[in-house]
Design an enzyme around this catalytic site. Structure first.
Site, mmCIF file in Angstrom:
data_model
loop_
_atom_site.group_PDB
_atom_site.id
_atom_site.type_symbol
_atom_site.label_atom_id
_atom_site.label_comp_id
_atom_site.label_asym_id
_atom_site.label_seq_id
_atom_site.Cartn_x
_atom_site.Cartn_y
_atom_site.Cartn_z
ATOM 1 N N TYR A 109 0.854 -1.196 0.000
ATOM 2 C CA TYR A 109 0.000 0.000 0.000
ATOM 3 C C TYR A 109 0.882 1.235 0.000
ATOM 4 C CZ TYR A 109 -3.056 3.755 1.556
ATOM 5 O OH TYR A 109 -3.725 4.938 1.633
ATOM 6 N N GLU A 197 -3.507 7.456 -3.954
ATOM 7 C CA GLU A 197 -3.472 6.153 -3.292
ATOM 8 C C GLU A 197 -3.245 5.044 -4.313
ATOM 9 O OE1 GLU A 197 -6.066 4.681 0.307
ATOM 10 O OE2 GLU A 197 -7.153 4.307 -1.556
#
Length: 317
Positions: A109, A197
């Protein structure tokens, strides 16, 4: 302002960052043709809506033939996907992204937001790719590494390497990961983003570092500096009342309650909503008409509030 995954990936590609090849499609026939054009056995058909959690809602499907790709698209087009970010009403699928499959070795991530305390961007990295970062933060916060950086100087390579190594990127791929992280940090500032993101950022069995998903939001107050971004806005993904409110410079957000709120001042508006909730009611919206609202603005505000079928009363504060 939010954009779709396929648009975010095009911005990444333009910045020199690695993303899989794919095709944007608005019909099942286009999906079938896209599968053939990509010339790879495994492809992914991904519904394009402004919400996360698409996979759990049936909006992401692996396919191994043009017929399967077409069938997957047929099961998505016109369907309202309901995820944890759409609310119970769901969001209708009008377009999909067909992407070549990737031989994934590991998933990570990466996310960037603005740190309100330092008033600078901060990059977050975690070994828990594919998971919702809110869940990771709540259950295993020690697995999230952070690095703040100056918008002028950018994220330096040493910090990028610390993050990449800290989340477990293999030594042989650290240089690629550093290039990606530094490039993403630069893109965040250049485009006046409020969120960038990548979940997941993947290492591949072929020895690559690539963005398998991408979510980018922009600070709407800075769009006047980016004429190239305005065409990326998809009004189909936004509440019609919120679109109408923006035409009159009204700060309006639709909610699920039954008491409409019209207030001048954002702080007072939030306090008014809190008081309604405290006394057992439920606000139908946030609405700040501003201190210098005109008769036309207030008229528009009332019209927008009363167009909501859920509104049973209006509180003016």
């Amino acid at each position: 302002m939010k954009i779709h995954e396929y648009q975010a990936k095009e911005l990444l590609r333009a910045a020199g960052l690695a993303v899989p090849q794919g095709r944007y499609c608005s019909t099942s026939a286009e999906v079938k043709a896209a599968y053939d054009e990509l010339e790879t056995e495994l492809c992914v058909v991904k519904a394009q809506i402004h919400a996360g959690g698409r996979g759990k809602a049936g909006g992401v499907k692996l396919v191994r033939s043009a017929a399967e790709a077409e069938e997957a698209a047929d099961s998505m087009f016109g369907v309202k996907l309901i995820t944890h970010q759409t609310g119970p009403e769901g969001q209708e699928v009008r377009r999909v992204w067909v992407e070549e499959g990737s031989a994934i070795a590991s998933e990570y991530y990466i996310g960037i937001v603005v740190d309100r305390e330092t008033q600078e961007p901060v990059m977050m990295a975690s070994s828990e790719g594919g998971m919702e970062i809110e869940t990771v933060a709540a259950e295993t916060p020690e697995l999230i590494l952070k690095a703040g950086y100056s918008p002028d100087a950018g994220l330096n390579e040493a910090e990028a390497r610390r993050l990449a190594a800290g989340i477990g990127v293999p030594e042989a791929l650290l240089d690629q990961a550093v290039v990606f992280l530094v490039g993403l940090a630069k893109l965040f500032c250049e485009k006046d983003c409020s969120l960038a993101e990548i979940n997941p950022l993947a290492t591949t069995e072929g020895g690559g570092v690539i963005a398998l998903d991408a979510k980018i939001n922009f600070d709407s107050n800075a769009l006047f500096r980016h004429e190239e971004l305005s065409p990326l806005r998809d009004l189909d993904e936004e509440d019609a009342k919120e679109i109408e409110a923006s035409r009159f410079d009204l700060n309006y957000i639709a909610l699920d309650g039954s008491i409409g709120c019209m207030v001048n001042g954002a702080g007072l508006a939030m306090a008014s909503m809190d008081v309604i909730q405290l006394h057992g009611g439920s606000p139908a919206n946030f609405l700040d008409v501003g201190g210098g609202a005109t008769k036309e603005n207030v008229t528009a505000a009332f019209r927008i509030l009363l167009s909501d079928e859920k509104v049973k009363a209006v509180l003016v504060n």
